[in-house]
Design an enzyme around this catalytic site. Structure first.
Site, PDB file in Angstrom:
ATOM      1  N   GLU A  27      92.340  39.588   1.120  1.00 50.52           N
ATOM      2  CA  GLU A  27      91.125  38.983   1.644  1.00 50.52           C
ATOM      3  C   GLU A  27      90.634  39.968   2.703  1.00 50.52           C
ATOM      4  O   GLU A  27      91.197  40.027   3.800  1.00 50.52           O
ATOM      5  CB  GLU A  27      91.392  37.614   2.266  1.00 50.52           C
ATOM      6  CG  GLU A  27      90.129  36.955   2.778  1.00 50.52           C
ATOM      7  CD  GLU A  27      90.395  35.658   3.527  1.00 50.52           C
ATOM      8  OE1 GLU A  27      89.515  34.780   3.499  1.00 50.52           O
ATOM      9  OE2 GLU A  27      91.461  35.528   4.154  1.00 50.52           O
TER      10      GLU A  27
ATOM     11  N   ASP B 166      96.010  36.625   3.201  1.00 50.45           N
ATOM     12  CA  ASP B 166      94.990  35.977   4.010  1.00 50.45           C
ATOM     13  C   ASP B 166      94.598  36.876   5.181  1.00 50.45           C
ATOM     14  O   ASP B 166      95.461  37.467   5.849  1.00 50.45           O
ATOM     15  CB  ASP B 166      95.550  34.647   4.530  1.00 50.45           C
ATOM     16  CG  ASP B 166      94.586  33.908   5.429  1.00 50.45           C
ATOM     17  OD1 ASP B 166      93.521  33.506   4.937  1.00 50.45           O
ATOM     18  OD2 ASP B 166      94.899  33.752   6.625  1.00 50.45           O
TER      19      ASP B 166
END
Length: 717
Positions: free
Chosen positions: A378, A342
């Site tokens: 990401e 993330d």
């Protein structure tokens, strides 16, 4: 109680069958107490007197799995110097393998009295916070083997443990929303029949429900609020939180592996649940605030590139060790197959800029365990210069946000998107080829947990996040969505038919694109969140997958497209297309050719036309350049992809010179998937009518005019 010196490594609580070794790092502490917690609310404190390189440690004979514990750190509380030690706060072990309980929000869990953040609070937090748990590390993995699915064979399915399983009709009530539910035959059967090879789980590291959300009657449903990087989230366990959650998670991984399905974790190493300078003191802040967090020039405050209040200090050797130890633990002990990171741009920030050669990437590159599993970034954060799609090191794959945006724009009718769409369809060579990566570096997706579901993408022009309690200010406002003529729910047959076609267009495009496709859980059922594009706090029917009782046409279409991709290597090439240069002889066909709907090869003028929204793509199954695993030549069927993203019905000409006959194997204008062998047959020069916003796929076997003879591509008017 006997207290032996123990060892400084490994960190955390390590049970060896006779007792437990405890080790914890803190450079800021004057002294640290290990507190063993008892069920009557009392605790036994043991000072950790041994100190090696700022690691305090001790071995306690007779301390068994299931024992709850925490740390109390005695040291300076001086926010002006970045120091926030407070012995009144019971702290979680950063290396805890399991966590018991949850936070009971109140002033007790904060290091300062409300309204006076420069002062230290003496309220004891023990009865209001989570506790660490000693676990039994032993587990019978049996014959467990990682599937080790190669990227070119991978189909990723992003799912939430609770959201996927909470409303499954075949699951017993006590299993719904748990790790055990993932191992249930009904869930595994669905994934296997869909063609999924890899289950990507949204955060399962122990996380915290924010104080603000709890006060509003909401929760941090998505889980991007980690406090324990080694502990499976205890609320997803069906039968206990004194280490049982570890066994249950391992059992789920073992069951999925038996079905040939990989498990990768969405991990949040960029920040913790302790928030900004006004956040609670749960673990890292009280242990050694300046060693774990990026502090601002004024050390009372935090540098925040994540939008959550804090960022971990990626140039700290102790933070880097924590992350690498955590990654190795989940691979070696929990048998997971990879990670999706993330806000991974934050991991690359050693100082202020994003540096793809930062220490973190160096450590991953040389690590013999972590470097061998799937690593997905990401590739953005909210800091300056944080959008880094295409800029991660060669070992990494990336969520391709440009793919998502371009495909959405194409099908909603944005002008001047065709040329970029061609790049995205063929693996985004403009992003990945220059650093030695291949099409498989691109994780292609149209939807994910963050944003509209597939259904809502074609049913809403604007977000409807009122239920989140922020007056609809949260969430992305530019969604590249189109409601097909009516906002939200509709009974208009024409609107519903167009929406269904658009959903099929997105699914088909995703499965026909080079790269690695990712589906979002429930999209195969047209799951809706009623227009909420930021359902991070909605632990309710808004976010849970509603499983249809009798399947659905979209589910059958999605299955057909996934398996079409899995059956044909021409859709999952390991190398970029070469174009005309691939033809070794004058009379051979290229590996890819682009045509206008009239059947003529595309010209530069065709690519740049503002209004163009249609083309035909020829994929030559006899011109796949990469060899098979034993050096053999790979030969596949050839395909014609006919895209009509325009708002009007168009007539397409099947190009001459490509052989035939051809057969329709997919048509998004049809409500149901084309049955194998039942599609319409067409020949070169035939005309096909494609309704507005639809896609047709034609297939022919190798040898039927595949370019091995004297036929050549010729334009047809």
């Amino acid at each position: 109680m006997q207290v032996w010196p123990g060892e400084a490594y490994p960190l955390g609580a390590t049970y060896d069958g006779a007792g437990t070794n405890f080790a914890v790092f803190s450079e800021a502490a004057d002294r640290i107490e290990l507190c063993l917690l008892h069920d009557d609310g009392s605790e036994t404190a043991v000072e950790l007197r041994e100190n090696d390189a700022f690691v305090r440690h001790a071995y306690l004979p007779g301390v068994m799995p299931g024992q709850r514990y925490g740390f109390r750190v005695h040291g300076p509380y001086a926010p002006e110097r970045g120091l926030r030690c407070n012995a009144a706060k019971l702290l979680l072990d950063p290396y805890a393998r399991a966590v018991c309980g949850s936070v009971r929000w109140g002033e007790e869990v904060y290091g300062y009295p409300f309204g006076a953040p420069e002062k230290r609070s003496d309220l004891d937090s023990a009865a209001h916070t989570m506790t660490s748990v000693v676990i039994n590390p032993y587990f019978d993995w049996g014959e467990d083997r990682r599937p080790r699915t190669e990227y070119h064979r991978t189909v990723i399915y992003e799912a939430h443990v609770k959201g996927l399983t909470m409303r499954h009709p075949a699951l017993p009530g006590e299993l719904r929303g748990t790790y055990a539910a993932l191992a249930h035959p009904a869930v595994i059967e669905h994934l296997a029949e869909l063609g999924v090879t890899t289950l990507e789980l949204m955060p399962v590291h122990q996380f915290v429900h924010d104080h603000r959300l709890v006060d509003m009657g909401l929760s941090n449903y998505w889980g991007y609020n980690t406090i324990g990087f080694f502990a499976p989230h205890n609320a997803y366990a069906s039968w206990g939180e004194r280490g049982q959650q570890v066994l249950e998670f391992k059992s789920a991984v073992r069951a999925l592996h038996e079905a040939g399905i990989e498990v990768i974790l969405d991990v949040v190493y960029n920040h913790t649940a302790e928030g900004n300078h006004l956040g609670p003191t749960l673990s890292f802040r009280g242990l050694d605030n300046p060693s774990y967090y990026r502090l601002a020039d004024d050390p009372r405050y935090y540098t925040d590139t994540t939008g959550t209040g804090n960022s971990l200090l990626m140039r700290s050797p102790h933070v880097l060790q924590l992350i690498m130890d955590s990654l190795r633990y989940w691979v070696s002990e929990m048998h997971v197959d990879g990670f999706r990171f993330d806000l991974a741009a934050t991991l690359a920030r050693q100082f202020h800029e994003v540096d793809r050669l930062s220490s973190f990437f160096d450590l991953v590159q040389q690590d013999p365990v972590v470097s061998q599993v799937k690593l997905i970034a990401e590739p953005w954060d909210v800091g300056e210069g944080g959008y880094q799609v295409g800029n991660f090191p060669p070992l990494w794959t990336e969520w391709n946000g440009k793919y998502r945006d371009t495909v959405r724009d194409l099908w909603r009718g944005e002008p001047r998107t065709l040329a970029e769409f061609a790049s995205r369809l063929t693996g985004s060579s403009d992003l990945y080829q220059d650093d030695g990566r291949r099409p498989l570096a691109s994780i292609n997706f149209v939807t994910c947990h963050d944003g509209f579901t597939l259904h809502d993408l074609v049913a809403y022009d604007t977000k409807h996040n009122e239920a989140n309690g922020e007056d609809n200010r949260d969430g992305e406002s530019h969604n590249r969505s189109w409601n097909c003529g009516a906002e939200g729910e509709s009974t208009d047959p024409a609107v519903l038919e167009l929406r269904a076609r658009q959903m099929r267009n997105f699914v088909a495009t995703l499965m026909l694109s080079q790269g690695v496709p990712m589906l979002s859980h429930g999209d195969e059922f047209a799951r809706t969140q009623r227009g909420n594009n930021n359902a991070y706090c909605q632990d309710s029917e808004v976010s849970w997958v509603e499983w249809p009782k009798d399947g659905s046409d979209l589910l059958e279409f999605t299955r057909a497209m996934v398996w079409l991709r899995r059956d044909h290597p021409v859709f999952r090439r390991r190398r970029f297309f070469h174009g005309p240069s691939a033809a070794g002889a004058r009379d051979e066909l290229s590996d890819i050719v682009w045509f206008t709907p009239r059947g003529a090869e595309m010209t530069p003028r065709d690519w740049t036309s503002a209004q163009v929204g249609a083309l035909t793509v020829f994929l030559n199954g006899s011109a796949i350049s990469e060899p098979g695993p034993h050096g053999e030549r790979i030969v596949d069927d050839s395909f014609l992809l006919l895209f009509n993203a325009s708002p009007k019905t168009l007539e397409f000409v099947v190009p001459l010179g490509l052989g035939g006959p051809w057969q329709v194997v997919a048509d998004t204008a049809l409500a149901k998937a084309v049955a194998p062998g039942a599609g319409t047959k067409v020949a070169a020069g035939d005309r096909l009518t494609l309704v507005d916003r639809s896609l047709t796929v034609l297939q022919r076997p190798p040898g039927a005019g595949d370019g091995s003879g004297a036929e050549r591509v010729r334009g047809a008017s």
